[in-house]
Design a protein around this motif. Structure first.
Motif, mmCIF file in Angstrom:
data_model
loop_
_atom_site.group_PDB
_atom_site.id
_atom_site.type_symbol
_atom_site.label_atom_id
_atom_site.label_comp_id
_atom_site.label_asym_id
_atom_site.label_seq_id
_atom_site.Cartn_x
_atom_site.Cartn_y
_atom_site.Cartn_z
ATOM 1 N N LEU A 221 0.827 -1.212 0.000
ATOM 2 C CA LEU A 221 0.000 0.000 0.000
ATOM 3 C C LEU A 221 0.859 1.260 0.000
ATOM 4 C CD1 LEU A 221 -2.791 -1.006 2.541
ATOM 5 C CD2 LEU A 221 -3.000 -0.846 0.074
ATOM 6 N N ASP A 222 2.043 1.195 0.606
ATOM 7 C CA ASP A 222 2.915 2.363 0.669
ATOM 8 C C ASP A 222 3.335 2.849 -0.715
ATOM 9 O OD1 ASP A 222 2.774 2.513 3.388
ATOM 10 O OD2 ASP A 222 4.666 1.478 3.754
ATOM 11 N N THR A 223 3.266 1.962 -1.701
ATOM 12 C CA THR A 223 3.639 2.358 -3.063
ATOM 13 C C THR A 223 2.486 3.028 -3.789
ATOM 14 O OG1 THR A 223 2.973 0.236 -4.058
ATOM 15 C CG2 THR A 223 5.223 0.399 -3.174
ATOM 16 N N ARG A 224 1.331 3.070 -3.138
ATOM 17 C CA ARG A 224 0.145 3.693 -3.737
ATOM 18 C C ARG A 224 -0.032 5.088 -3.142
ATOM 19 N NH1 ARG A 224 1.807 -0.853 -5.577
ATOM 20 N NH2 ARG A 224 0.483 -1.630 -7.230
ATOM 21 N N PRO A 225 -0.464 6.067 -3.962
ATOM 22 C CA PRO A 225 -0.561 7.440 -3.467
ATOM 23 C C PRO A 225 -1.666 7.639 -2.437
ATOM 24 C CG PRO A 225 -1.456 7.280 -5.677
ATOM 25 C CD PRO A 225 -0.787 5.969 -5.398
ATOM 26 N N HIS A 226 -2.728 6.835 -2.514
ATOM 27 C CA HIS A 226 -3.861 7.010 -1.600
ATOM 28 C C HIS A 226 -4.268 5.640 -1.072
ATOM 29 C CE1 HIS A 226 -4.137 11.084 -3.024
ATOM 30 N NE2 HIS A 226 -4.225 10.639 -4.256
ATOM 31 N N ALA A 227 -3.735 5.273 0.086
ATOM 32 C CA ALA A 227 -4.069 3.982 0.663
ATOM 33 C C ALA A 227 -4.050 4.092 2.176
ATOM 34 C CB ALA A 227 -3.087 2.915 0.194
ATOM 35 N N LEU A 228 -4.941 3.371 2.822
ATOM 36 C CA LEU A 228 -5.033 3.430 4.275
ATOM 37 C C LEU A 228 -5.323 2.035 4.801
ATOM 38 C CD1 LEU A 228 -5.142 5.191 6.830
ATOM 39 C CD2 LEU A 228 -7.568 5.551 6.379
ATOM 40 N N LEU A 229 -4.406 1.485 5.572
ATOM 41 C CA LEU A 229 -4.598 0.185 6.200
ATOM 42 C C LEU A 229 -4.987 0.419 7.650
ATOM 43 C CD1 LEU A 229 -4.375 -2.904 6.156
ATOM 44 C CD2 LEU A 229 -1.961 -2.660 6.752
ATOM 45 N N LEU A 230 -6.177 -0.018 8.027
ATOM 46 C CA LEU A 230 -6.641 0.229 9.388
ATOM 47 C C LEU A 230 -5.783 -0.507 10.407
ATOM 48 C CD1 LEU A 230 -10.522 0.026 9.220
ATOM 49 C CD2 LEU A 230 -9.109 2.017 9.580
ATOM 50 N N PRO A 231 -5.532 0.109 11.556
ATOM 51 C CA PRO A 231 -4.794 -0.581 12.625
ATOM 52 C C PRO A 231 -5.543 -1.827 13.080
ATOM 53 C CG PRO A 231 -4.980 1.766 13.071
ATOM 54 C CD PRO A 231 -5.900 1.473 11.928
ATOM 55 N N ILE A 232 -4.790 -2.801 13.560
ATOM 56 C CA ILE A 232 -5.401 -4.029 14.067
ATOM 57 C C ILE A 232 -6.305 -3.705 15.262
ATOM 58 C CG2 ILE A 232 -4.898 -6.269 15.140
ATOM 59 C CD1 ILE A 232 -2.261 -6.251 13.580
ATOM 60 N N ASN A 233 -7.449 -4.383 15.339
ATOM 61 C CA ASN A 233 -8.391 -4.263 16.458
ATOM 62 C C ASN A 233 -8.985 -2.858 16.591
ATOM 63 O OD1 ASN A 233 -7.898 -6.962 17.164
ATOM 64 N ND2 ASN A 233 -6.115 -6.354 18.391
ATOM 65 N N SER A 234 -9.191 -2.156 15.480
ATOM 66 C CA SER A 234 -9.781 -0.812 15.553
ATOM 67 C C SER A 234 -11.154 -0.770 14.894
ATOM 68 C CB SER A 234 -8.859 0.200 14.861
ATOM 69 O OG SER A 234 -8.807 -0.058 13.478
ATOM 70 N N TYR A 235 -11.863 -1.898 14.922
ATOM 71 C CA TYR A 235 -13.109 -1.987 14.181
ATOM 72 C C TYR A 235 -14.337 -1.764 15.061
ATOM 73 C CZ TYR A 235 -9.690 -3.704 11.026
ATOM 74 O OH TYR A 235 -8.565 -3.799 10.264
ATOM 75 N N ASP A 236 -14.193 -0.884 16.015
ATOM 76 C CA ASP A 236 -15.301 -0.446 16.858
ATOM 77 C C ASP A 236 -15.982 0.735 16.159
ATOM 78 O OD1 ASP A 236 -16.816 0.999 18.847
ATOM 79 O OD2 ASP A 236 -15.754 -0.171 20.364
ATOM 80 N N GLU A 237 -17.311 0.759 16.174
ATOM 81 C CA GLU A 237 -18.044 1.853 15.521
ATOM 82 C C GLU A 237 -17.655 3.212 16.089
ATOM 83 O OE1 GLU A 237 -22.258 1.414 15.121
ATOM 84 O OE2 GLU A 237 -22.087 -0.754 14.901
ATOM 85 N N ASN A 238 -17.259 3.254 17.346
ATOM 86 C CA ASN A 238 -16.864 4.521 17.954
ATOM 87 C C ASN A 238 -15.571 5.070 17.338
ATOM 88 O OD1 ASN A 238 -19.048 4.511 19.786
ATOM 89 N ND2 ASN A 238 -17.926 3.183 21.197
ATOM 90 N N GLU A 239 -14.858 4.217 16.619
ATOM 91 C CA GLU A 239 -13.609 4.638 15.989
ATOM 92 C C GLU A 239 -13.829 5.247 14.609
ATOM 93 O OE1 GLU A 239 -10.440 4.443 17.388
ATOM 94 O OE2 GLU A 239 -11.649 4.038 19.169
ATOM 95 N N ILE A 240 -15.050 5.152 14.082
ATOM 96 C CA ILE A 240 -15.312 5.641 12.728
ATOM 97 C C ILE A 240 -14.998 7.131 12.565
ATOM 98 C CG2 ILE A 240 -17.160 6.095 11.051
ATOM 99 C CD1 ILE A 240 -18.260 3.362 11.600
#
Length: 252
Positions: A221-240
């Protein structure tokens, strides 16, 4: 916001430049956007009713284009629009210089328009376990004016690798490697030139080996200009909201 899958853009410009600005508007319309511009004639500078109307239109949008020229720099109305935009929490303000001949700069204008579209289109790649989170994230991004596409990847064959025999670990290791190589990477490759990428793959993080694959994906993903890999265990709706802030900061 994006309407019917279209990016809606408020165009701030001088009425004296209306012919040039219309050409830019037409280019946006050709690529499935909804550009909004106004032309007001015979109005005094203290028209409160008009000012309130413009503010309402600005409040209804998240993406703004400033057509910069000598005319716009001396325009009281343009100054009011930009001051109001910057006084709110609106961050996505882009600028196109239109002082010179647009015909001679059409490729540069098209490049700038393409960059605006790229920065406001989001692809969410999610695994089965994150389908509902992905849909909720999509809804909230759309309220912020993004055009959002979701892509699912089937992962029912992926199982945790904790407390596993060595031979079974090797087998699953190969299975996961193939999954990344044949399912996820090609999908990222496909959409990487079309917008921001968000990957929701948390249920693949179980077991120590998966951190290696996450690093491999992040390097990809780092080679792509627009990419975002979510941190592990951050899939709580409050994190949106925090995630949306990260997306917005990528689009400035």
């Amino acid at each position: 916001m994006g309407h019917n899958g279209k990016i809606s853009i408020f165009i701030s410009h001088s009425t004296k430049d209306i012919e040039k600005v219309r050409k830019i508007r037409d280019l946006f319309e050709l690529i499935n956007c909804e550009p909004l511009l106004f032309r007001f004639n015979c109005l005094d500078d203290d028209n409160d009713e008009l000012e309130d109307f413009i503010k309402r239109e600005i409040d209804a949008r998240n993406i703004f284009l400033y057509c910069r020229s000598r005319n716009s720099e001396s325009s009281i109305w343009v100054k009011k629009e930009l001051e109001y935009i910057h006084s709110t929490d609106k961050k996505r303000v882009y600028t196109i210089d239109i002082e010179d001949n647009l015909e001679s700069d059409v490729l540069e204008i098209l490049k700038k328009i393409g960059e605006i579209i790229l920065k406001n289109t989001v692809f969410i790649i999610f695994s089965d376990n994150n389908k509902e989170f992905g849909k909720k994230l999509k809804d909230q991004l759309e309220t912020r004016g993004y055009v959002v596409h979701i892509r699912g990847v089937h992962d029912s064959g992926i199982i945790p690798m904790k407390d596993m025999r060595a031979d079974e670990y090797v087998r699953i290791h190969d299975q996961l490697s193939g999954y990344f190589e044949t399912a996820i990477f090609p999908m990222v490759e496909e959409v990487s030139s079309k917008g921001i990428i968000i990957t929701l793959l948390d249920n693949l993080h179980e077991g120590g080996w998966n951190s290696f694959m996450m690093m491999k994906l992040q390097k990809f993903l780092d080679t792509r200009p627009h990419a975002l890999l979510l941190p592990i265990n951050s899939y709580d709706e409050n994190e949106i909201p925090k995630l949306i802030d990260r997306v917005v900061n990528m689009t400035l």
